[in-house]
Scaffold this motif. Structure first.
Motif, PDB file in Angstrom:
ATOM      1  N   ARG A   1       0.844  -1.200   0.000  1.00  0.00           N
ATOM      2  CA  ARG A   1       0.000   0.000   0.000  1.00  0.00           C
ATOM      3  C   ARG A   1       0.875   1.243   0.000  1.00  0.00           C
ATOM      4  O   ARG A   1       1.630   1.488   0.939  1.00  0.00           O
ATOM      5  N   GLU A   2       0.756   2.014  -1.089  1.00  0.00           N
ATOM      6  CA  GLU A   2       1.402   3.315  -1.095  1.00  0.00           C
ATOM      7  C   GLU A   2       0.512   4.304  -0.350  1.00  0.00           C
ATOM      8  O   GLU A   2      -0.600   3.979   0.048  1.00  0.00           O
ATOM      9  N   SER A   3       1.025   5.514  -0.149  1.00  0.00           N
ATOM     10  CA  SER A   3       0.228   6.559   0.474  1.00  0.00           C
ATOM     11  C   SER A   3      -0.977   6.832  -0.408  1.00  0.00           C
ATOM     12  O   SER A   3      -0.861   7.402  -1.479  1.00  0.00           O
ATOM     13  N   LYS A   4      -2.160   6.393   0.040  1.00  0.00           N
ATOM     14  CA  LYS A   4      -3.327   6.371  -0.835  1.00  0.00           C
ATOM     15  C   LYS A   4      -4.415   7.317  -0.375  1.00  0.00           C
ATOM     16  O   LYS A   4      -4.421   7.823   0.738  1.00  0.00           O
ATOM     17  N   ILE A   5      -5.365   7.471  -1.246  1.00  0.00           N
ATOM     18  CA  ILE A   5      -6.449   8.399  -0.988  1.00  0.00           C
ATOM     19  C   ILE A   5      -7.365   7.908   0.137  1.00  0.00           C
ATOM     20  O   ILE A   5      -8.018   8.694   0.785  1.00  0.00           O
ATOM     21  N   GLU A   6      -7.407   6.590   0.386  1.00  0.00           N
ATOM     22  CA  GLU A   6      -8.275   6.081   1.437  1.00  0.00           C
ATOM     23  C   GLU A   6      -7.940   6.709   2.786  1.00  0.00           C
ATOM     24  O   GLU A   6      -8.786   6.865   3.645  1.00  0.00           O
ATOM     25  N   ASP A   7      -6.677   7.064   2.978  1.00  0.00           N
ATOM     26  CA  ASP A   7      -6.258   7.606   4.264  1.00  0.00           C
ATOM     27  C   ASP A   7      -6.916   8.944   4.566  1.00  0.00           C
ATOM     28  O   ASP A   7      -6.909   9.391   5.705  1.00  0.00           O
ATOM     29  N   ALA A   8      -7.434   9.625   3.557  1.00  0.00           N
ATOM     30  CA  ALA A   8      -8.050  10.931   3.787  1.00  0.00           C
ATOM     31  C   ALA A   8      -9.499  10.810   4.214  1.00  0.00           C
ATOM     32  O   ALA A   8     -10.121  11.805   4.551  1.00  0.00           O
ATOM     33  N   GLY A   9     -10.078   9.617   4.200  1.00  0.00           N
ATOM     34  CA  GLY A   9     -11.459   9.434   4.609  1.00  0.00           C
ATOM     35  C   GLY A   9     -11.552   9.240   6.107  1.00  0.00           C
ATOM     36  O   GLY A   9     -11.458  10.176   6.883  1.00  0.00           O
ATOM     37  N   MET A  10     -11.706   7.991   6.542  1.00  0.00           N
ATOM     38  CA  MET A  10     -11.697   7.690   7.972  1.00  0.00           C
ATOM     39  C   MET A  10     -10.249   7.522   8.438  1.00  0.00           C
ATOM     40  O   MET A  10      -9.431   6.938   7.746  1.00  0.00           O
ATOM     41  N   MET A  11      -9.958   8.040   9.617  1.00  0.00           N
ATOM     42  CA  MET A  11      -8.616   7.899  10.151  1.00  0.00           C
ATOM     43  C   MET A  11      -8.406   6.475  10.652  1.00  0.00           C
ATOM     44  O   MET A  11      -9.236   5.936  11.398  1.00  0.00           O
ATOM     45  N   ARG A  12      -7.299   5.868  10.231  1.00  0.00           N
ATOM     46  CA  ARG A  12      -6.961   4.522  10.640  1.00  0.00           C
ATOM     47  C   ARG A  12      -5.667   4.568  11.430  1.00  0.00           C
ATOM     48  O   ARG A  12      -4.701   5.181  11.003  1.00  0.00           O
ATOM     49  N   GLU A  13      -5.654   3.897  12.591  1.00  0.00           N
ATOM     50  CA  GLU A  13      -4.497   3.972  13.461  1.00  0.00           C
ATOM     51  C   GLU A  13      -4.041   2.581  13.879  1.00  0.00           C
ATOM     52  O   GLU A  13      -4.843   1.655  14.017  1.00  0.00           O
ATOM     53  N   ASP A  14      -2.735   2.462  14.098  1.00  0.00           N
ATOM     54  CA  ASP A  14      -2.141   1.256  14.652  1.00  0.00           C
ATOM     55  C   ASP A  14      -2.161   1.392  16.167  1.00  0.00           C
ATOM     56  O   ASP A  14      -1.644   2.363  16.727  1.00  0.00           O
ATOM     57  N   VAL A  15      -2.770   0.424  16.846  1.00  0.00           N
ATOM     58  CA  VAL A  15      -2.949   0.527  18.297  1.00  0.00           C
ATOM     59  C   VAL A  15      -1.790  -0.068  19.075  1.00  0.00           C
ATOM     60  O   VAL A  15      -1.814  -0.093  20.302  1.00  0.00           O
ATOM     61  N   THR A  16      -0.749  -0.550  18.398  1.00  0.00           N
ATOM     62  CA  THR A  16       0.344  -1.233  19.089  1.00  0.00           C
ATOM     63  C   THR A  16       0.990  -0.340  20.142  1.00  0.00           C
ATOM     64  O   THR A  16       1.168  -0.742  21.301  1.00  0.00           O
ATOM     65  N   GLN A  17       1.344   0.903  19.757  1.00  0.00           N
ATOM     66  CA  GLN A  17       2.028   1.788  20.691  1.00  0.00           C
ATOM     67  C   GLN A  17       1.096   2.322  21.768  1.00  0.00           C
ATOM     68  O   GLN A  17       1.559   2.783  22.819  1.00  0.00           O
ATOM     69  N   LEU A  18      -0.204   2.263  21.548  1.00  0.00           N
ATOM     70  CA  LEU A  18      -1.146   2.800  22.521  1.00  0.00           C
ATOM     71  C   LEU A  18      -1.311   1.900  23.739  1.00  0.00           C
ATOM     72  O   LEU A  18      -1.893   2.318  24.739  1.00  0.00           O
ATOM     73  N   LYS A  19      -0.819   0.673  23.669  1.00  0.00           N
ATOM     74  CA  LYS A  19      -0.992  -0.251  24.781  1.00  0.00           C
ATOM     75  C   LYS A  19      -0.202   0.172  26.013  1.00  0.00           C
ATOM     76  O   LYS A  19      -0.473  -0.297  27.110  1.00  0.00           O
ATOM     77  N   LEU A  20       0.792   1.039  25.847  1.00  0.00           N
ATOM     78  CA  LEU A  20       1.575   1.527  26.979  1.00  0.00           C
ATOM     79  C   LEU A  20       1.136   2.913  27.429  1.00  0.00           C
ATOM     80  O   LEU A  20       1.746   3.498  28.314  1.00  0.00           O
ATOM     81  N   LEU A  21       0.058   3.449  26.829  1.00  0.00           N
ATOM     82  CA  LEU A  21      -0.438   4.765  27.206  1.00  0.00           C
ATOM     83  C   LEU A  21      -0.996   4.730  28.624  1.00  0.00           C
ATOM     84  O   LEU A  21      -1.823   3.880  28.951  1.00  0.00           O
ATOM     85  N   PRO A  22      -0.545   5.634  29.513  1.00  0.00           N
ATOM     86  CA  PRO A  22      -1.104   5.653  30.871  1.00  0.00           C
ATOM     87  C   PRO A  22      -2.568   6.084  30.863  1.00  0.00           C
ATOM     88  O   PRO A  22      -2.900   7.161  30.396  1.00  0.00           O
ATOM     89  N   THR A  23      -3.439   5.235  31.365  1.00  0.00           N
ATOM     90  CA  THR A  23      -4.874   5.518  31.385  1.00  0.00           C
ATOM     91  C   THR A  23      -5.490   4.969  32.656  1.00  0.00           C
ATOM     92  O   THR A  23      -5.113   3.886  33.121  1.00  0.00           O
ATOM     93  N   THR A  24      -6.439   5.720  33.224  1.00  0.00           N
ATOM     94  CA  THR A  24      -7.075   5.303  34.466  1.00  0.00           C
ATOM     95  C   THR A  24      -8.205   4.305  34.235  1.00  0.00           C
ATOM     96  O   THR A  24      -8.571   3.567  35.148  1.00  0.00           O
ATOM     97  N   THR A  25      -8.781   4.276  33.030  1.00  0.00           N
ATOM     98  CA  THR A  25      -9.921   3.404  32.775  1.00  0.00           C
ATOM     99  C   THR A  25      -9.531   2.074  32.171  1.00  0.00           C
ATOM    100  O   THR A  25     -10.246   1.087  32.333  1.00  0.00           O
ATOM    101  N   GLY A  26      -8.420   2.025  31.427  1.00  0.00           N
ATOM    102  CA  GLY A  26      -8.032   0.801  30.740  1.00  0.00           C
ATOM    103  C   GLY A  26      -8.852   0.509  29.505  1.00  0.00           C
ATOM    104  O   GLY A  26      -8.716  -0.555  28.907  1.00  0.00           O
ATOM    105  N   ASN A  27      -9.706   1.453  29.086  1.00  0.00           N
ATOM    106  CA  ASN A  27     -10.582   1.244  27.939  1.00  0.00           C
ATOM    107  C   ASN A  27     -10.019   1.921  26.694  1.00  0.00           C
ATOM    108  O   ASN A  27      -9.343   2.952  26.768  1.00  0.00           O
ATOM    109  N   LEU A  28     -10.346   1.326  25.544  1.00  0.00           N
ATOM    110  CA  LEU A  28      -9.874   1.864  24.269  1.00  0.00           C
ATOM    111  C   LEU A  28     -10.369   3.282  24.046  1.00  0.00           C
ATOM    112  O   LEU A  28      -9.636   4.142  23.547  1.00  0.00           O
ATOM    113  N   GLU A  29     -11.612   3.566  24.427  1.00  0.00           N
ATOM    114  CA  GLU A  29     -12.195   4.875  24.148  1.00  0.00           C
ATOM    115  C   GLU A  29     -11.454   6.014  24.850  1.00  0.00           C
ATOM    116  O   GLU A  29     -11.559   7.173  24.447  1.00  0.00           O
ATOM    117  N   SER A  30     -10.699   5.695  25.908  1.00  0.00           N
ATOM    118  CA  SER A  30      -9.968   6.737  26.627  1.00  0.00           C
ATOM    119  C   SER A  30      -8.866   7.364  25.794  1.00  0.00           C
ATOM    120  O   SER A  30      -8.433   8.483  26.076  1.00  0.00           O
TER     121      SER A  30
END
Length: 866
Positions: A136-165
């Motif tokens: 996948r090259e840098s494509k036009i689909e990326d300008a529609g809905m934002m898509r994110e890799d959650v791998t690095q977010l698993k170490l984010l300090p959060t009080t709820t432990g929920n994805l929505e935080s």
């Protein structure tokens, strides 16, 4: 610098007409410079960079050999899957990706200008997988809905432990709302939490309805350990998503090919998951894949910092599984199940809250007896049957979904509070500093609640799509139509028993005061039973056109229709999106324009008014969206440039037939009538990228204005220093928050990436609120204090499998990676506000006593991946 064009040679020679290099004739000089010029032009390079991931788990793949075909130029991917390789400029190239255990693939790239940079991401499939390799090259689909890799977010300090935080740090225009760090509810562009859609593997997700405070809120449905991808739209989304007015969160779970697991432990709970795949027989196309995750959360340690002391016993747990079985090469069966229970017990003892100014300090002191017990149990089960043949044979897919959701909720509260509102001596030079000067109010508050709510939702849905490639005479031009459709039926059964009352006593007199009888301050007693059916469908077409080295655009248009037999309302909502991306030049930029009608049919909460009565004739809330913006990808750095993305969107939403509401902590109380109209407008900015190499960070900044006008009400506003109120055209909506700033920043020690820092910063202007009992004419005239909070975490990599050769006998060698994190919540120990407690004095004055959120806490967390 050597000239890059032969046209400059005459100027170079004629610059010194009377001079000549010793022993060199002009024709020789000309030939020499021409050869140097040609050699330099041929040596100019372009850069290709990107990330290589596993097609099943979406995890980065390291040690992948990346080389330019027919050359000796080769590099390897780093531990985070990233690579950077130089390629010849101004000519087509082929780049090959290869690693043991994965299918080899080659990406063919068109010519790039000198010093140009192109992003090429690759998803490699394992040798045993039936999945195709995706380049996948840098494509036009990326300008529609934002898509994110959650791998690095698993170490984010959060009080709820929920994805929505984590959404306020990633999504445009998202904020945590009035519940602060105790809740996973989020507002998007002036809408409340009930206006957001959530999907997991195409199943729409529902939540408990009776939650009134962040302390009661447990675990949300989406389990971050099971996630493969996350997509989010803050408005102007496609017709294939449902009937809500604000946003859509679309989550996809993994399709594992190998056995993996994880364990997480902290002072706030723990989690575990396991995934894998099996081949039941010799048929190469039959495969069983499974995902199972379990979580437990207890915020008792966190709630100990609140103003109200007592015995907090919150216990939140859930278990869910997702199993797929490939019946054949084209047919797949999927089963999803979830059990979630949240039990909150609370025995308050006393409360002491100070407020006021330097020369006028107040203190509310209360003592309590009684307890609160809340129990929210939800169950969800779903089955899917997907037919997805090879694109070359049959370019279409068919999917059948059936699911059921049940929520059993009950609130039991019986608490008596004796309160005293006092004026405190604030003069530090006085001998009576800190002593009580006067008692402004004293009384008793008795709250009794016995509420029970049972909701049963059952639905069946058919979805399908077909892709049609359009023929073109030129090989540089490709275009296609992707037609999608759906039809859905849902049955809803609601049983609601509402029994709550409140008794207020001020200075020995019961309020409201009556000499002949004892009256309660507030009484709600109703019983409602509803059984209804909803029908919905959509049809949409997406046309994509691309011409190499020129431009690419995508136009999507569709229409949704729905009917609810309870109120007899039929709604039709057209929607459209236009995405455009120039491919010529060095700039990597994409433009977006979207809009349409977004109607929200009422659910049970909107129909139940302040008195507890249900309005079954309530019509849908309606909005018209127009959203425009762009995303710009660029690179910073000389030796090893890093990719950054800047996104901005401006929007305007016209709202009518609104159901007005008030927010108490996280509890949304609706009027039950279509009694308001309004608008929301604003602009959002986001910048994300590797400010530090191999550690991505996000910064979000949003500005908005959300206004409303209640039907048949002339709103008034009294300015500071004025005795007379002046009429105003509109007033702030409860979600009107002028500015929000969210940042998630990562860093590590310069020479040791095993020690990382994760900073979570949130700043927001105050949300509006109004006087208790008079929030219609003088509506939302006051504001809470600004919200600002910093959470920080320090993570140490105890083990990583890349060290296996150096430390083969390490005590954690049985794991793939192990991280130990020290987290500090509310680092600056700021007293943020979640609502008010209203106290009346003997002079019939009302005081809004702030209900503060949590203070500083230290958390220790261990995460191990296997």
């Amino acid at each position: 610098m050597v000239s890059t064009g032969i046209a400059s040679l005459p100027r170079l020679i004629s610059a010194s007409p009377g001079r000549r290099l010793p022993g060199v004739r002009p024709i020789v000089l000309f030939a020499l410079l021409f050869a140097l010029n040609t050699a330099f032009a041929q040596s100019e390079k372009a850069i290709v960079t990107g990330i290589v991931t596993d097609a099943e788990s979406n995890a980065p793949v390291e040690l992948v050999t990346v080389y330019v075909k027919n050359t000796t130029n080769a590099v390897e991917t780093a531990a985070n899957g990233r690579y950077r390789i130089e390629v010849p400029a101004n000519e087509p190239v082929e780049i090959t990706f290869t690693r043991i255990g994965y299918k080899e693939t080659t990406a063919s790239l068109s010519a790039m200008p000198a010093r140009g940079i192109r992003q090429v991401d690759v998803s490699l499939a394992s040798m045993e997988s039936e999945l195709e390799v995706v380049v996948r090259e840098s494509k036009i689909e990326d300008a529609g809905m934002m898509r994110e890799d959650v791998t690095q977010l698993k170490l984010l300090p959060t009080t709820t432990g929920n994805l929505e935080s984590v959404l306020p740090h990633l999504a445009l225009g998202a904020s945590s709302g009035s519940g602060g760090e105790l809740t996973s509810q989020y507002n998007v562009r002036g809408g409340n939490y009930d206006e957001n859609l959530v999907y997991v593997n195409d199943f729409e997700i529902y939540r408990p309805q009776l939650i009134r405070a962040g302390q009661q809120e447990g675990l949300t449905f989406a389990n971050i350990d099971l996630l493969q991808s996350l997509s989010f739209s803050s408005g102007g989304f496609e017709a294939k998503y449902g009937d809500k007015m604000s946003s859509v969160l679309d989550v996809k779970y993994k399709r594992p090919d190998s056995v993996r697991a994880s364990i997480g432990l902290s002072f706030l709970g723990g989690s575990a998951h396991i995934e894998g795949s099996l081949k039941p027989g010799k048929d190469p196309y039959k495969r069983l894949r499974y995902l199972v995750g379990a979580r437990y959360k207890s915020t008792r340690y966190l709630l100990g910092t609140l103003d109200i002391t007592g015995e907090y016993t919150p216990n939140f747990s859930d278990i869910q599984g997702y199993v797929t079985y490939d019946l054949s090469h084209d047919l797949q069966l999927g089963v999803m199940g979830n059990f979630n229970r949240s039990v909150y017990r609370f025995k308050p003892v006393e409360r002491s809250t100070g407020l006021g100014l330097v020369n006028f300090a107040l203190e509310l002191f209360s003592v309590f007896e009684g307890q609160e017990v809340d129990d929210f149990t939800t169950n969800m089960g779903g089955v899917t049957l997907t037919y997805l043949p090879d694109r070359e044979r049959n370019p279409y897919f068919l999917k059948l979904l059936a699911s059921t959701f049940r929520s059993d909720e009950n609130e039991r509260i019986d608490i008596i509070g004796q309160y005293s509102l006092r004026q405190i001596e604030s003069d530090q030079g006085s001998d009576n500093f800190g002593e009580v000067l006067a008692e402004l109010g004293a009384g008793t508050q008795h709250q009794y609640v016995r509420n029970f709510l049972n909701i049963q939702l059952t639905n069946v849905e058919h979805k399908g799509g077909i892709e049609l490639q359009m023929p073109h005479s030129s090989k540089e031009i490709t275009s296609s139509h992707f037609l999608q459709w759906s039809a859905k039926y849902q049955n809803e059964q609601v049983q609601d028993w509402l029994n709550e009352w409140e008794r207020l006593d001020s200075a020995g007199y019961s309020l409201p005061y009556d000499t002949t009888q004892l009256l309660l301050y507030n009484v709600l007693k109703t019983r409602n039973n509803l059984n209804s059916n909803r029908f919905s469908a959509y049809l949409m077409d997406t046309y994509t056109w691309r011409r190499e080295s020129v431009a690419e655009f995508r136009f999507s248009a569709g229409v949704r229709a729905s009917y609810w037999d309870l109120n007899g309302e039929m709604i039709i909502s057209p929607r459209a999106q236009l995405l455009y991306k120039p491919l010529a030049g060095k700039s990597d930029i994409a433009y977006k324009l979207s809009g349409g009608l977004y109607f929200q049919p009422p659910f049970y909460r909107e129909m139940r008014g302040f008195t507890g009565q249900v309005n079954t004739s309530l019509q849908s809330q309606k909005s018209a969206h127009i959203v425009g913006g762009f995303s710009y990808d660029f690179y910073l750095g000389k030796n090893n440039p890093k990719k950054f993305r800047f996104i901005t969107e401006a929007y305007y939403k016209r709202l009518w037939d609104l159901v007005s509401y008030e927010i108490e902590n996280v509890r949304i109380r609706y009027s039950g009538f279509n009694d308001a109209m309004g608008y929301v407008t604003g602009i959002d900015f986001r910048l994300n990228g590797e400010f530090v190499p191999d550690a991505e960070s996000w910064i979000n900044l949003s500005f908005l204005r959300a206004r409303e006008q209640l039907t048949g009400v002339q709103h008034l506003q009294r300015e500071v220093g004025q005795t007379e109120a002046t009429p105003v055209k509109d007033v702030p909506r409860p979600t009107d928050q002028l500015m929000t700033l969210s940042m998630f920043f990562q860093d590590y020690l310069p020479k040791n990436k095993n020690f990382k820092m994760h900073l979570n910063l949130t700043v927001g202007t105050g949300l509006p609120f109004g006087l208790q009992g008079n929030n219609r004419i003088y509506r939302n005239t006051y504001r809470f204090s600004p919200y600002h909070r910093i959470d920080i975490g320090f993570s140490l990599a105890l083990w990583d499998e890349s060290r296996r050769n150096k430390k083969p006998n390490h005590f954690l060698r049985f794991s793939r990676s192990s991280w130990l994190s020290l987290e500090v919540f509310n680092l600056m120990q700021v007293q943020n506000q979640a609502g008010n407690t209203w106290i009346k004095t003997v002079f019939n004055q009302q005081y809004a006593i702030p209900n503060y959120l949590t203070s500083r806490r230290i958390n220790l967390r261990l995460r191990m991946d296997f």
